[in-house]
Design a protein around this motif. Structure first.
Motif, short mmCIF file in Angstrom:
data_model
loop_
_atom_site.label_atom_id
_atom_site.label_comp_id
_atom_site.label_asym_id
_atom_site.label_seq_id
_atom_site.Cartn_x
_atom_site.Cartn_y
_atom_site.Cartn_z
N HIS A 1 -5.17 5.83 1.57
CA HIS A 1 -6.24 4.83 1.60
C HIS A 1 -5.94 3.74 2.63
N LYS B 1 -8.36 2.27 5.61
CA LYS B 1 -8.64 0.85 5.87
C LYS B 1 -8.34 0.51 7.32
N SER B 2 -7.18 0.93 7.82
CA SER B 2 -6.81 0.60 9.19
C SER B 2 -7.75 1.26 10.19
N ASP C 1 0.82 -1.21 0.00
CA ASP C 1 0.00 0.00 0.00
C ASP C 1 0.85 1.26 0.00
N GLU D 1 -9.93 -4.73 2.23
CA GLU D 1 -10.64 -3.50 2.60
C GLU D 1 -11.33 -3.64 3.96
N ALA D 2 -11.73 -4.84 4.29
CA ALA D 2 -12.49 -5.03 5.54
C ALA D 2 -12.00 -6.28 6.25
N ARG E 1 -10.81 2.19 9.75
CA ARG E 1 -12.12 1.56 9.68
C ARG E 1 -12.12 0.23 10.44
N LYS E 2 -11.09 -0.57 10.26
CA LYS E 2 -11.02 -1.86 10.96
C LYS E 2 -10.89 -1.66 12.46
#
Length: 301
Positions: free
Chosen positions: A95, A99-100, A87, A300-301, A102-103
């Motif tokens: 981005h 992702k991090s 990444d 992504e998740a 959000r998790k």
């Protein structure tokens, strides 16, 4: 931006931008997702307030679940995670943060780190770090750092970026202390944070005589204090000014590793542990990191 937080028990380290971080943290490298939540909950119950994870570990979501389950206020837990090389790039790393975050279930991350240098594609590394700088400017990250960067990588990075990394997380334990790298970090105002701080990586070699856990010198010191070999090694780190992030999934070991604030090693004992250094690295050679060999897709998740 807040810099000082009362993290309760234990020692702290003040980073080069004034942000305060617990010195002793809890790591979840190679901890399966299905046991990560309970392990982190146990660590937080024990008193840890620094949790170290990474996108490449595949357990950021479980770390976030554990922090929410703990009932401890978000600003009382220092969250550290890392961007994987797949990444790297300015937009890609922005981005990766999304992702991090959000998790983990958070809006901001306390310490965001580049997991490795990409020596053969260093422009990607620089672009990724510039994204970290943008995240600091935007207030989404409190501090930024690197991991497994050697002195040459640091020099090249600092020549092309603005913010000096707050932390360089590297392999440091009694059998591989990297004194030249630690000195290079210190000269730049970068905190050395030890992964595999109690030499767990040495036990993978199949040579029990060379495991830090069974080293006669370390065991002898441990016996003097009524402590374990792991506790002696963690004191060695803390007294020499490093941060350390031991890992375990066993409740008794998690508690033992945190019970290191009630004794001190002598100068002679610290020096004796220093002399155990073999110069043999346990992890990957930083110069050998390539996307072809180590690339992986971060979901992504």
């Amino acid at each position: 931006m807040r810099t000082t937080v009362d993290y309760g028990t234990g020692e702290v380290r003040t980073l080069n931008n004034g942000v305060v971080m617990p010195a002793l943290g809890f790591g979840v490298f190679q901890t399966p997702p299905e046991v990560t939540t309970r392990a982190v909950e146990t660590a937080l119950e024990t008193g840890y307030r620094l949790i170290d994870t990474a996108a490449a570990y595949g357990n950021e979501r479980q770390v976030g679940d554990a922090i929410r389950n703990s009932g401890i206020a978000r600003d009382e837990v220092f969250i550290e995670t890392k961007v994987w090389i797949s990444d790297y790039g300015f937009d890609e790393t922005l981005h990766a943060f999304d992702k991090s975050a959000r998790k983990l279930g958070v809006d901001s991350i306390d310490l965001f780190i580049l997991h490795q240098a990409l020596p053969g594609e260093f422009d990607k590394t620089v672009d990724a770090y510039r994204a970290l700088e943008r995240l600091v400017t935007d207030g989404r990250v409190r501090a930024v750092g690197v991991s497994n960067f050697m002195p040459g990588h640091l020099t090249d990075l600092l020549e092309r970026t603005e913010i000096v990394p707050a932390v360089n997380q590297v392999e440091v334990h009694p059998y591989f202390a990297q004194p030249a790298l630690q000195e290079a970090n210190a000269e730049r105002g970068i905190l050395t944070q030890a992964w595999s701080p109690i030499g767990g990586i040495t036990s993978y070699r199949g040579d029990s005589e060379r495991s830090t856990f069974t080293d006669p010198l370390i065991l002898g010191i441990a016996e003097q204090y009524g402590k374990s070999a792991a506790q002696v090694m963690l004191r060695w780190h803390l007294q020499q000014g490093r941060s350390a992030i031991p890992k375990s999934v066993r409740a008794e070991r998690i508690a033992e590793n945190f019970d290191v604030f009630d004794f001190e090693l002598t100068a002679e004992q610290l020096a004796a542990v220093d002399r155990l250094d073999t110069g043999v690295r346990g992890g990957p050679e930083p110069e050998d990191i390539t996307l072809e060999t180590f690339g992986l897709v971060i979901p992504e998740a």
